[in-house]
Scaffold this motif. Sequence first.
Motif, PDB file in Angstrom:
ATOM      1  N   LYS A  71       3.631   8.523  12.760  1.00 22.78           N
ATOM      2  CA  LYS A  71       3.473   8.287  11.196  1.00 22.78           C
ATOM      3  C   LYS A  71       4.565   7.262  10.826  1.00 22.78           C
ATOM      4  CE  LYS A  71       1.524  10.223   7.237  1.00 22.78           C
ATOM      5  NZ  LYS A  71       1.179  11.803   6.489  1.00 22.78           N
ATOM      6  N   ILE A  72       4.042   6.054  10.163  1.00 16.28           N
ATOM      7  CA  ILE A  72       4.802   4.931   9.699  1.00 16.28           C
ATOM      8  C   ILE A  72       4.588   4.670   8.242  1.00 16.28           C
ATOM      9  CG2 ILE A  72       5.415   2.551   9.813  1.00 16.28           C
ATOM     10  CD1 ILE A  72       4.591   2.580  12.642  1.00 16.28           C
ATOM     11  N   MET A  73       5.717   4.778   7.335  1.00 14.50           N
ATOM     12  CA  MET A  73       5.728   4.336   6.043  1.00 14.50           C
ATOM     13  C   MET A  73       6.274   2.898   5.978  1.00 14.50           C
ATOM     14  SD  MET A  73       7.767   5.751   2.669  1.00 14.50           S
ATOM     15  CE  MET A  73       9.159   4.829   2.704  1.00 14.50           C
ATOM     16  N   LEU A  74       5.161   2.037   5.459  1.00 19.80           N
ATOM     17  CA  LEU A  74       5.380   0.619   5.529  1.00 19.80           C
ATOM     18  C   LEU A  74       5.245   0.241   4.067  1.00 19.80           C
ATOM     19  CD1 LEU A  74       5.555  -2.394   6.607  1.00 19.80           C
ATOM     20  CD2 LEU A  74       2.907  -2.022   6.641  1.00 19.80           C
ATOM     21  N   CYS A  75       6.559  -0.442   3.646  1.00 19.51           N
ATOM     22  CA  CYS A  75       6.538  -0.761   2.052  1.00 19.51           C
ATOM     23  C   CYS A  75       6.702  -2.259   2.125  1.00 19.51           C
ATOM     24  CB  CYS A  75       7.935  -0.029   1.622  1.00 19.51           C
ATOM     25  SG  CYS A  75       7.914   1.557   1.206  1.00 19.51           S
ATOM     26  N   GLU A  76       5.849  -2.738   1.509  1.00 23.78           N
ATOM     27  CA  GLU A  76       5.682  -4.367   1.547  1.00 23.78           C
ATOM     28  C   GLU A  76       5.264  -4.809   0.452  1.00 23.78           C
ATOM     29  OE1 GLU A  76       6.021  -7.913   1.644  1.00 23.78           O
ATOM     30  OE2 GLU A  76       6.754  -7.209   3.356  1.00 23.78           O
ATOM     31  N   ASP A  77       5.553  -5.663  -0.591  1.00 20.99           N
ATOM     32  CA  ASP A  77       4.877  -5.990  -1.961  1.00 20.99           C
ATOM     33  C   ASP A  77       3.998  -7.137  -1.586  1.00 20.99           C
ATOM     34  OD1 ASP A  77       7.261  -7.725  -1.358  1.00 20.99           O
ATOM     35  OD2 ASP A  77       7.068  -8.211  -3.804  1.00 20.99           O
ATOM     36  N   ASP A  78       4.126  -8.036  -0.559  1.00 25.45           N
ATOM     37  CA  ASP A  78       3.267  -9.173  -0.377  1.00 25.45           C
ATOM     38  C   ASP A  78       1.754  -8.684   0.184  1.00 25.45           C
ATOM     39  OD1 ASP A  78       1.853 -11.070   0.850  1.00 25.45           O
ATOM     40  OD2 ASP A  78       3.396 -12.372   1.439  1.00 25.45           O
ATOM     41  N   GLU A  79       0.937  -8.477  -0.549  1.00 27.09           N
ATOM     42  CA  GLU A  79      -0.516  -7.667  -0.328  1.00 27.09           C
ATOM     43  C   GLU A  79      -0.930  -8.309   0.990  1.00 27.09           C
ATOM     44  OE1 GLU A  79      -4.832  -6.441  -2.328  1.00 27.09           O
ATOM     45  OE2 GLU A  79      -3.275  -7.697  -3.371  1.00 27.09           O
ATOM     46  N   ASN A  80      -0.993  -9.435   1.089  1.00 26.52           N
ATOM     47  CA  ASN A  80      -1.836  -9.929   2.430  1.00 26.52           C
ATOM     48  C   ASN A  80      -1.195  -9.671   3.496  1.00 26.52           C
ATOM     49  OD1 ASN A  80      -3.862 -11.117   0.969  1.00 26.52           O
ATOM     50  ND2 ASN A  80      -2.854 -12.932   0.773  1.00 26.52           N
ATOM     51  N   LEU A  81       0.396  -9.859   3.587  1.00 25.07           N
ATOM     52  CA  LEU A  81       1.159  -9.438   4.854  1.00 25.07           C
ATOM     53  C   LEU A  81       1.092  -7.837   5.077  1.00 25.07           C
ATOM     54  CD1 LEU A  81       3.308  -9.995   7.114  1.00 25.07           C
ATOM     55  CD2 LEU A  81       5.144 -10.054   5.321  1.00 25.07           C
ATOM     56  N   GLY A  82       1.229  -7.328   3.976  1.00 24.18           N
ATOM     57  CA  GLY A  82       1.283  -5.779   4.123  1.00 24.18           C
ATOM     58  C   GLY A  82       0.109  -4.944   4.836  1.00 24.18           C
ATOM     59  N   MET A  83      -1.029  -5.710   4.417  1.00 21.07           N
ATOM     60  CA  MET A  83      -2.346  -5.341   4.941  1.00 21.07           C
ATOM     61  C   MET A  83      -2.560  -5.848   6.560  1.00 21.07           C
ATOM     62  SD  MET A  83      -5.095  -5.983   1.661  1.00 21.07           S
ATOM     63  CE  MET A  83      -6.440  -5.453   2.699  1.00 21.07           C
ATOM     64  N   LEU A  84      -2.126  -6.836   6.826  1.00 22.84           N
ATOM     65  CA  LEU A  84      -2.197  -7.273   8.028  1.00 22.84           C
ATOM     66  C   LEU A  84      -1.273  -6.550   8.870  1.00 22.84           C
ATOM     67  CD1 LEU A  84      -2.050 -11.135   7.704  1.00 22.84           C
ATOM     68  CD2 LEU A  84      -3.899 -10.236   8.818  1.00 22.84           C
ATOM     69  N   ARG A  96       8.104   7.903  -3.577  1.00 22.79           N
ATOM     70  CA  ARG A  96       7.411   9.245  -3.995  1.00 22.79           C
ATOM     71  C   ARG A  96       6.466   9.630  -2.651  1.00 22.79           C
ATOM     72  NH1 ARG A  96       6.166   6.101  -8.478  1.00 22.79           N
ATOM     73  NH2 ARG A  96       4.135   5.191  -7.763  1.00 22.79           N
ATOM     74  N   ALA A  97       6.110   8.779  -1.858  1.00 21.83           N
ATOM     75  CA  ALA A  97       5.255   9.276  -0.785  1.00 21.83           C
ATOM     76  C   ALA A  97       6.473   9.949   0.536  1.00 21.83           C
ATOM     77  CB  ALA A  97       4.765   7.973  -0.094  1.00 21.83           C
ATOM     78  N   PHE A  98       7.695   9.431   0.450  1.00 18.04           N
ATOM     79  CA  PHE A  98       8.508   9.798   1.453  1.00 18.04           C
ATOM     80  C   PHE A  98       8.755  11.216   1.183  1.00 18.04           C
ATOM     81  CE2 PHE A  98      12.527  10.518   3.223  1.00 18.04           C
ATOM     82  CZ  PHE A  98      12.276  10.312   4.516  1.00 18.04           C
ATOM     83  N   MET A  99       9.071  11.575  -0.244  1.00 20.50           N
ATOM     84  CA  MET A  99       9.488  13.000  -0.646  1.00 20.50           C
ATOM     85  C   MET A  99       8.223  14.197  -0.346  1.00 20.50           C
ATOM     86  SD  MET A  99      12.551  12.533  -1.201  1.00 20.50           S
ATOM     87  CE  MET A  99      12.943  14.113  -1.823  1.00 20.50           C
ATOM     88  N   LYS A 100       6.957  13.493  -0.266  1.00 21.61           N
ATOM     89  CA  LYS A 100       5.917  14.390   0.003  1.00 21.61           C
ATOM     90  C   LYS A 100       5.284  14.760   1.241  1.00 21.61           C
ATOM     91  CE  LYS A 100       3.979  13.241  -4.668  1.00 21.61           C
ATOM     92  NZ  LYS A 100       2.859  12.920  -5.421  1.00 21.61           N
TER      93      LYS A 100
END
Length: 232
Positions: free
Chosen positions: A6-19, A42-46
């Motif tokens: 399971k990978i947590m990916l944090c990226e504010d560039d929507e296009n790059l993040g989705m790719l 928030r996600a990491f703590m849950k």
Amino acid sequence: MEENVKIMLCEDDENLGMLLREYLQAKGFSAELFPDGEAGYRAFMKQKYDICILDVMMPKKDGFTLAQEIRQANGDVPIIFLTAKLLKEDILEGFKIGADDYITKPFSMEELVFRVEAILRRVRGKKTKESSVYKVGNFTFDTQKQLLVIGEKQTKLTTKENELLALLCSHANEILQRDFALKTIWIDDNYFNARSMDVYITKLRKHLKDDPQIEIINIHGKGYKLIIPDEE
């Protein structure tokens, strides 16, 4: 790669993040995308993640701040930083926080997957090994638990600290070649990884200062030597 990674990916560039998310999922990972540091925290703590991929420049909470908070909650989970910057100060700051790797944009998605898999192999390989306990002067060092103990004091090591100290212990009172250590732990012996290793050597010296008999010395042009007194 197994789907339970399971990978947590944090990226504010929507296009790059989705790719990136789609590519990671196509490679068999379970990847979740978050648009800013606050949502990621928030996600990491849950939930439990096997690895975190964090963009450095994000709204609401930048990647460095998020990584510090992740490290406070979990000192073991691997972290990879993504950044458009190539400033040495920023890269060194990331490694001081405890990054396992640092990738500058633009990068190939194949390279990112390679680095993720390499880090996970290292972490999982360490967990499957039998417990190795070293006597380091007055310290007891348990590589499986990542614990350094002296008297009543216990220090929980990060993954990188643990791997580097284990390598030094396996070469105690001998020269640990710098290039060998870099390729064993960081995979690549480039400038930034070399500076990262220097940072971790400094951290280990601080952890070991409670026993003045123990030293990690620089061997100019070669590497490091962990000095441990011979047992009587």
